[in-house]
Design a protein around this motif. Sequence first.
Motif, PDB file in Angstrom:
ATOM      1  N   LEU A 169      12.294  13.118   8.684  1.00 23.12           N
ATOM      2  CA  LEU A 169      11.170  12.194   8.755  1.00 23.12           C
ATOM      3  C   LEU A 169      11.138  11.343   7.493  1.00 23.12           C
ATOM      4  O   LEU A 169      11.432  11.825   6.406  1.00 23.12           O
ATOM      5  CB  LEU A 169       9.847  12.954   8.888  1.00 23.12           C
ATOM      6  N   LYS A 170      10.757  10.094   7.652  1.00 24.21           N
ATOM      7  CA  LYS A 170      10.629   9.185   6.516  1.00 24.21           C
ATOM      8  C   LYS A 170       9.143   8.962   6.246  1.00 24.21           C
ATOM      9  O   LYS A 170       8.397   8.570   7.141  1.00 24.21           O
ATOM     10  CB  LYS A 170      11.329   7.852   6.825  1.00 24.21           C
ATOM     11  N   TYR A 171       8.736   9.220   5.002  1.00 26.74           N
ATOM     12  CA  TYR A 171       7.329   9.187   4.604  1.00 26.74           C
ATOM     13  C   TYR A 171       6.996   7.942   3.785  1.00 26.74           C
ATOM     14  O   TYR A 171       7.727   7.606   2.847  1.00 26.74           O
ATOM     15  CB  TYR A 171       7.003  10.402   3.727  1.00 26.74           C
ATOM     16  N   ALA A 172       5.877   7.315   4.120  1.00 26.97           N
ATOM     17  CA  ALA A 172       5.263   6.273   3.298  1.00 26.97           C
ATOM     18  C   ALA A 172       4.080   6.953   2.612  1.00 26.97           C
ATOM     19  O   ALA A 172       3.181   7.472   3.281  1.00 26.97           O
ATOM     20  CB  ALA A 172       4.776   5.114   4.170  1.00 26.97           C
ATOM     21  N   ILE A 173       4.083   6.961   1.283  1.00 28.92           N
ATOM     22  CA  ILE A 173       3.089   7.740   0.542  1.00 28.92           C
ATOM     23  C   ILE A 173       2.327   6.840  -0.422  1.00 28.92           C
ATOM     24  O   ILE A 173       2.932   6.081  -1.187  1.00 28.92           O
ATOM     25  CB  ILE A 173       3.783   8.874  -0.241  1.00 28.92           C
ATOM     26  N   GLN A 174       1.020   6.944  -0.368  1.00 33.13           N
ATOM     27  CA  GLN A 174       0.182   6.276  -1.350  1.00 33.13           C
ATOM     28  C   GLN A 174      -0.407   7.339  -2.267  1.00 33.13           C
ATOM     29  O   GLN A 174      -0.852   8.392  -1.807  1.00 33.13           O
ATOM     30  CB  GLN A 174      -0.944   5.469  -0.707  1.00 33.13           C
ATOM     31  N   CYS A 175      -0.396   7.068  -3.569  1.00 33.75           N
ATOM     32  CA  CYS A 175      -0.897   8.006  -4.574  1.00 33.75           C
ATOM     33  C   CYS A 175      -2.199   7.471  -5.159  1.00 33.75           C
ATOM     34  O   CYS A 175      -2.281   6.295  -5.507  1.00 33.75           O
ATOM     35  CB  CYS A 175       0.114   8.164  -5.699  1.00 33.75           C
ATOM     36  N   LYS A 176      -3.177   8.340  -5.276  1.00 33.20           N
ATOM     37  CA  LYS A 176      -4.470   7.960  -5.854  1.00 33.20           C
ATOM     38  C   LYS A 176      -4.871   8.984  -6.909  1.00 33.20           C
ATOM     39  O   LYS A 176      -5.181  10.133  -6.577  1.00 33.20           O
ATOM     40  CB  LYS A 176      -5.556   7.869  -4.777  1.00 33.20           C
ATOM     41  N   TYR A 177      -4.849   8.564  -8.169  1.00 34.56           N
ATOM     42  CA  TYR A 177      -5.278   9.412  -9.282  1.00 34.56           C
ATOM     43  C   TYR A 177      -6.710   9.042  -9.605  1.00 34.56           C
ATOM     44  O   TYR A 177      -6.975   8.100 -10.346  1.00 34.56           O
ATOM     45  CB  TYR A 177      -4.349   9.202 -10.483  1.00 34.56           C
ATOM     46  N   GLY A 199       0.788  -1.225   0.000  1.00 36.13           N
ATOM     47  CA  GLY A 199       0.000   0.000   0.000  1.00 36.13           C
ATOM     48  C   GLY A 199       0.817   1.271   0.000  1.00 36.13           C
ATOM     49  O   GLY A 199       0.288   2.351   0.230  1.00 36.13           O
ATOM     50  N   VAL A 200       2.116   1.153  -0.258  1.00 36.12           N
ATOM     51  CA  VAL A 200       2.996   2.321  -0.291  1.00 36.12           C
ATOM     52  C   VAL A 200       3.565   2.453  -1.699  1.00 36.12           C
ATOM     53  O   VAL A 200       4.218   1.541  -2.203  1.00 36.12           O
ATOM     54  CB  VAL A 200       4.135   2.191   0.749  1.00 36.12           C
ATOM     55  N   ASP A 201       3.311   3.595  -2.327  1.00 33.32           N
ATOM     56  CA  ASP A 201       3.779   3.824  -3.690  1.00 33.32           C
ATOM     57  C   ASP A 201       5.109   4.555  -3.742  1.00 33.32           C
ATOM     58  O   ASP A 201       5.890   4.375  -4.678  1.00 33.32           O
ATOM     59  CB  ASP A 201       2.744   4.626  -4.485  1.00 33.32           C
ATOM     60  N   ILE A 202       5.366   5.410  -2.758  1.00 37.45           N
ATOM     61  CA  ILE A 202       6.584   6.220  -2.730  1.00 37.45           C
ATOM     62  C   ILE A 202       7.128   6.249  -1.307  1.00 37.45           C
ATOM     63  O   ILE A 202       6.373   6.380  -0.341  1.00 37.45           O
ATOM     64  CB  ILE A 202       6.303   7.676  -3.183  1.00 37.45           C
ATOM     65  N   ILE A 203       8.440   6.155  -1.191  1.00 38.24           N
ATOM     66  CA  ILE A 203       9.150   6.383   0.067  1.00 38.24           C
ATOM     67  C   ILE A 203       9.950   7.670  -0.139  1.00 38.24           C
ATOM     68  O   ILE A 203      10.612   7.832  -1.164  1.00 38.24           O
ATOM     69  CB  ILE A 203      10.121   5.234   0.405  1.00 38.24           C
ATOM     70  N   ALA A 204       9.886   8.588   0.823  1.00 41.38           N
ATOM     71  CA  ALA A 204      10.615   9.853   0.696  1.00 41.38           C
ATOM     72  C   ALA A 204      10.983  10.373   2.083  1.00 41.38           C
ATOM     73  O   ALA A 204      10.392   9.958   3.084  1.00 41.38           O
ATOM     74  CB  ALA A 204       9.767  10.881  -0.041  1.00 41.38           C
ATOM     75  N   GLU A 205      11.955  11.264   2.107  1.00 43.97           N
ATOM     76  CA  GLU A 205      12.385  11.860   3.366  1.00 43.97           C
ATOM     77  C   GLU A 205      12.364  13.370   3.283  1.00 43.97           C
ATOM     78  O   GLU A 205      12.625  13.945   2.221  1.00 43.97           O
ATOM     79  CB  GLU A 205      13.785  11.376   3.730  1.00 43.97           C
ATOM     80  N   LYS A 206      12.033  13.994   4.420  1.00 43.12           N
ATOM     81  CA  LYS A 206      12.074  15.453   4.542  1.00 43.12           C
ATOM     82  C   LYS A 206      12.133  15.799   6.022  1.00 43.12           C
ATOM     83  O   LYS A 206      11.393  15.230   6.823  1.00 43.12           O
ATOM     84  CB  LYS A 206      10.853  16.098   3.901  1.00 43.12           C
ATOM     85  N   ASP A 207      13.000  16.727   6.363  1.00 43.81           N
ATOM     86  CA  ASP A 207      13.116  17.210   7.744  1.00 43.81           C
ATOM     87  C   ASP A 207      13.280  16.066   8.737  1.00 43.81           C
ATOM     88  O   ASP A 207      12.614  16.027   9.776  1.00 43.81           O
ATOM     89  CB  ASP A 207      11.899  18.070   8.115  1.00 43.81           C
TER      90      ASP A 207
END
Length: 133
Positions: A42-50, A32-40
């Motif tokens: 923090l590590k983000y698990a991101i799901q994208c819904k078009y 259920g995670v489409d993108i992993i990214a980091e900022k500040d």
Amino acid sequence: MTGYDYEYAVADYLQQHGFHDVEVTKASGDYGVDIIAEKDFLKYAIQCKYYSNPVGIAAVQEVAAGRSMYGCTVAMVVTNSTFTPAAENLAKANGVVLMSGISGVPKTIETSGEQPETSPDITDPPPVLDADN
């Protein structure tokens, strides 16, 4: 644009807005995670819904579970659309960040000669929506 194209567009968009180590996960078996990214830090698990309709609770459930699988501190659902009230309530209860109206790429106006519209600025992640919104 396909859902797959949208994932890469959102990944590019995140990089342009201060995220780093942005990685699109494999197409299947991604928990259920489409993108992993980091900022500040923090590590983000991101799901994208078009979607053309509001995003429901399944996306929130999936990314909330996937956050742990990837060792992330923040779960987020990004959509070009909006969220159902049930999705907003579930996100609040589970600390999932919801971002709506994110096209991922500027909209192109092919024949009018006008300047393309751009996506909202996301220099800082938005707060989780509360039930009153």
